[in-house]
Write an enzyme that holds these catalytic residues in place. Structure first.
Site, mmCIF file in Angstrom:
data_model
loop_
_atom_site.group_PDB
_atom_site.id
_atom_site.type_symbol
_atom_site.label_atom_id
_atom_site.label_comp_id
_atom_site.label_asym_id
_atom_site.label_seq_id
_atom_site.Cartn_x
_atom_site.Cartn_y
_atom_site.Cartn_z
ATOM 1 N N GLU A 79 -4.169 20.385 38.532
ATOM 2 C CA GLU A 79 -5.051 19.373 37.917
ATOM 3 C C GLU A 79 -4.930 19.228 36.405
ATOM 4 O OE1 GLU A 79 -9.028 19.939 39.536
ATOM 5 O OE2 GLU A 79 -8.441 18.983 41.409
HETATM 6 C C1 BMA Z 1 -10.339 21.383 42.786
HETATM 7 C C2 BMA Z 1 -9.698 22.726 42.782
HETATM 8 C C3 BMA Z 1 -10.598 23.789 42.272
HETATM 9 C C4 BMA Z 1 -12.017 23.563 42.675
HETATM 10 C C5 BMA Z 1 -12.134 22.559 43.768
HETATM 11 C C6 BMA Z 1 -13.534 22.272 44.158
HETATM 12 O O1 BMA Z 1 -10.459 20.895 41.521
HETATM 13 O O2 BMA Z 1 -8.498 22.669 42.136
HETATM 14 O O3 BMA Z 1 -10.491 23.862 40.886
HETATM 15 O O4 BMA Z 1 -12.558 24.756 43.044
HETATM 16 O O5 BMA Z 1 -11.566 21.369 43.356
HETATM 17 O O6 BMA Z 1 -14.255 21.672 43.114
#
Ligand code: BMA
Length: 801
Positions: A410
């Site tokens: 991300e």
């Molecule tokens: C995404 C993942 C984690 C997180 C999940 C739930 O962003 O990459 O960083 O735990 O969502 O929010």
């Protein structure tokens, strides 16, 4: 021959005036727990009570023996977490700043007291932050300034447990002349020929310099030998007709021992051994009429990836044993999962993880360890990142299960979308790693495997990083703000993350929150919910479909059932829709398979290893054959997915039925689904009619069932559910019984919660919908006093509003 002395015993941890016995691998938390000096951070709100541990410096000590039989002795740490100064009898040996790599020190001829002194991780991170400047982070943690498991500082499913210690083994390696310092097997298949190119690096002692050594390699009955003049050698093994390694569900997982020996004349100096597999892997990112694809191709076969995201199975990762890896990954395989993505806020897992994946045919997508923040590219971090990447690429590349390297989680998205770009004002943030250093390292060391710069990532800056039409997509808007039906509004090319929360099993809550009068907002429940507005989102998810129960006792039980039910329905809505759009959509990776402590989270398997209803649902959703009914703009679509290697002539019966079970219309339908294909067939509305008030649709084929209710549950006139429950012994298995439920009315989403019968009981079935007169058998293992009364009390289903 090289000798190894394990240094896992005999350690002490200095604490105040005492020296506590310490375990290696381990960490300060496990040592303090064993000494009874801290409470279990997983219970109640103890996380706060033990927070001080992470803010202290800690020193471990042990004596090391001298060795005179070899020319060289190295002290090797497989994992130091994280910032250390190491001394031997008071003299500095070195300092370390990276949990994700090994460290080796020359201690030839020396003995004495070894001290490993750990600086608090936050202090180290702060020092680096001051020198490189502030960078954005989704969390308050300073995780981007130190090469330590990011989620140890807390996450939206994890507690803040900042530990320190020797989290992987420590040993002395005694050797003479030379040792094997690196082995990189490049395994390729061309036609019916397998080839293994073994790139060998050796380290020599002063006495070994210039000696002609011999390296021998062997695999699948093929041997080769070369002379090693200096530090490197290449050994090539051609293997005729190797049996191919396949992801599970597509074929077998034959593994071959690859061994390498380094010798000086007749004297063997060192050996190396791994299991490899023969397969090809490509990532097809061709542009097409829908955008840019993202399809894994194994041995020439294009695959829909049935994936889950993996987080560290324990926030104290030194506690994860090979047996635990095997148990968890076997659970994944049993749910028809074929891909596990190791997420970038965790760790490069232990060898045991990838070994099990090799055996079970679970494809592994490995993130490099960067998540949800802007990472400085200055020293001292840059050198650590490169060293860590090089080491782990080499360590993991022998595994056939490893199919993809991914630059980060991300961060490309965060840069573009989360306000980082303007604030950074030209400062480094990690792009140089994801688009420069890491692909260069993979291309140099492991050129047979694909690399993607991030997840999500559209393939270039020409498109938004999370553009569903290009590459990988994370679908979080729906959980955060909408009803799960809105998953059906888009067809991303590859859904690398999406998910829905639910609380853990009741027995897990009871263990973690002893004595608490459980309510959605009771103190322990709130503490074991780390997501922003997590309970609000859970409640709104329920309220869109049901009347929301609030409070304790039976209301809590109802809330618990409904939140778990909505989690399963939400993930089902996504996977049914996206899988039926194969090959345009080529994979779903559910957030998340597992948990690292007892918590309400997106996991399918809770922090105590118990299965949520979602787990059983995944087994249905990821089976080779899947039948679905999906709302569509012109009514309802029948989706059939056939990921098996044989065509499916599906003779489906679709019924339009009233709530009391009267069949208003019944239409047989034959759908031909080719091997590894999916079909979306419109329903024959003229013959069937669309469900009106109080009606629903049921489709059945080959033991698979799909239902479609046109209105939210709270608007549907469910009858008061009536069913009989019988408990029957299972012949030959005293530990197991069958719970047989016979429905007299429509019974929607019946669920047996086995942990209500006995904390360790396990059921083989999750949610089931029965029509009047239908029966289901739920097999339950590990329930010592089986009886219909408790079984009935452990059964839940949808009730009329
Ligand atoms: C995404 C993942 C984690 C997180 C999940 C739930 O962003 O990459 O960083 O735990 O969502 O929010």
């Amino acid at each position: 021959m090289k000798d190894v002395t394990l240094l896992n015993d005999g350690w002490g941890l200095r604490h105040e005036d005492a020296v506590l016995p310490a375990r290696v691998p381990g960490c300060v938390h496990t040592d303090l727990l064993a000494a009874g000096l801290i409470p279990d951070p997983f219970i109640g709100t103890n996380e706060h009570e033990v927070a001080w541990v992470g803010d202290r410096a800690w020193t471990y000590t042990a004596r090391i023996p001298a060795d005179t039989a070899h020319e060289r002795t190295d002290l090797v740490f497989d994992g130091l977490d994280t910032a250390t100064e190491i001394t031997l009898d008071g003299e500095p040996l070195g300092r370390t700043r990276n949990m994700h790599r090994t460290h080796r020190f020359d201690v030839t001829g020396r003995d004495g007291e070894l001290q490993v002194h750990f600086t608090p991780a936050r202090e180290e991170a702060d020092t680096v932050r001051k020198s490189v400047g502030d960078r954005p982070n989704v969390y308050p943690a300073p995780s981007q300034y130190i090469r330590k498991m990011a989620c140890s500082f807390g996450w939206d499913w994890g507690p803040t447990v900042v530990t320190a210690g020797m989290w992987r083994p420590v040993r002395l390696e005694h050797w003479s002349t030379a040792r094997i310092s690196q082995v990189r097997p490049l395994v390729t298949v061309a036609g019916t020929r397998g080839r293994v190119e073994v790139h060998l690096a050796v380290e020599r002692t002063a006495g070994g310099t210039g000696r002609a050594l011999t390296a021998r390699a062997s695999v699948a009955g093929v041997d080769t030998e070369v002379t090693v003049e200096d530090g490197h050698a290449l050994l090539c093994l051609d293997v005729p007709d190797p049996r191919l390694w396949w992801p599970r569900g597509h074929g077998e997982q034959p593994l071959y021992d690859l061994t390498l020996t380094l010798s000086d004349g007749d004297t063997a100096l060192d050996t190396w051994r791994r299991r490899i597999g023969f397969r090809t892997i490509e990532l097809d990112r061709t542009a097409d009429e829908h955008g840019t694809g993202f399809t894994l191709v194994v041995n020439g076969v294009r695959l829909f990836a049935r994936g889950v995201n993996w987080i560290p199975d324990d926030v104290l990762p030194s506690r994860i044993t090979p047996e635990r890896y095997r148990r968890r990954l076997t659970q994944a395989a049993d749910a028809n999962i074929d891909l596990v993505r190791i997420w970038g806020g965790g760790i490069y897992e232990d060898e045991a993880f990838y070994d099990v994946c090799d055996e079970l045919g679970l494809m592994v997508w490995q993130d490099f360890l960067f998540a949800c923040s802007a990472y400085p590219e200055e020293q001292p971090l840059r050198g650590e990142v490169e060293a860590e990447a090089r080491e782990n690429v080499v360590r993991l590349m022998p595994h056939p299960s490893l199919v993809l390297w991914n630059g980060n989680n991300e961060n490309l998205w965060g840069f573009r979308d989360w306000g980082w770009e303007p604030g950074l004002a030209g400062d480094s943030w990690g792009e140089g790693y994801y688009l420069g250093m890491l692909p260069r390292v993979v291309a140099e060391l492991d050129p047979t495997r694909p690399y993607t710069a991030g997840s999500p990532w559209s393939g270039s800056w020409d498109h938004h990083p999370n553009d569903p039409a290009h590459g990988t997509h994370h679908s979080w808007e729906v959980w955060n703000r909408r009803d799960f039906a809105e998953y059906l509004d888009s067809v991303p090319r590859f859904v690398a993350e999406f998910g829905w929360q639910a609380p853990p099993a009741l027995a897990t809550l009871r263990r973690a929150l002893p004595g608490e009068d459980l309510a959605p907002d009771s103190p322990g429940m709130l503490h074991h919910q780390k997501a922003e507005d997590g309970n609000g989102k859970l409640d709104r998810g329920v309220e869109r479909h049901f009347v929301l129960p609030e409070g304790t006792g039976a209301d809590f039980d109802r809330w618990h059932y409904l939140t778990q039910l909505v989690q399963a329905r939400a993930v089902a809505a996504g996977i049914e829709h996206w899988r039926s759009h194969w090959p345009r959509c080529a994979g779903t990776v559910v957030w998340q398979l597992n948990d690292c402590w007892p918590v309400s989270s997106w996991a399918a398997i809770d922090g105590d290893g118990r299965l949520k209803p979602l787990y059983h649902e995944l087994r249905r959703l990821y089976a080779d054959r899947l039948l679905t009914l999906q709302p569509a703009s012109q009514g309802v679509v029948l989706g059939l997915v056939n990921q098996s290697a044989t065509p499916w002539r599906a003779e489906v019966t679709v019924r339009r039925t009233t709530a009391d079970g009267t069949v208003k219309a019944r239409v047989p339908l034959t759908v031909e689904v080719a091997a590894r294909d999916a079909v979306r067939a419109p329903l024959p509305v003229a013959a069937l009619g669309l469900p009106e008030d109080g009606e629903f649709l049921v489709a059945d084929v080959d033991g698979l069932r799909a239902v479609h209710f046109p209105v939210p549950d709270r608007e549907f006139p469910y009858p008061r559910p009536q069913f009989d429950v019988r408990v029957e012994p299972v012949t030959g298995d005293p530990d197991t019984v069958d719970v047989v439920v016979t429905a007299h009315t429509l019974v929607r989403d019946l669920l047996l919660q086995p942990d209500r019968l006995a904390p360790d009981a396990v059921a083989d079935t999750g949610l089931v919908t029965l029509l009047p007169g239908e029966q289901t058998t739920i097999r339950v293992a590990g329930w010592p006093e089986p009886d219909a009364g408790p079984a009935r009390a452990a059964l839940f289903c949808v009730e009329p509003a």
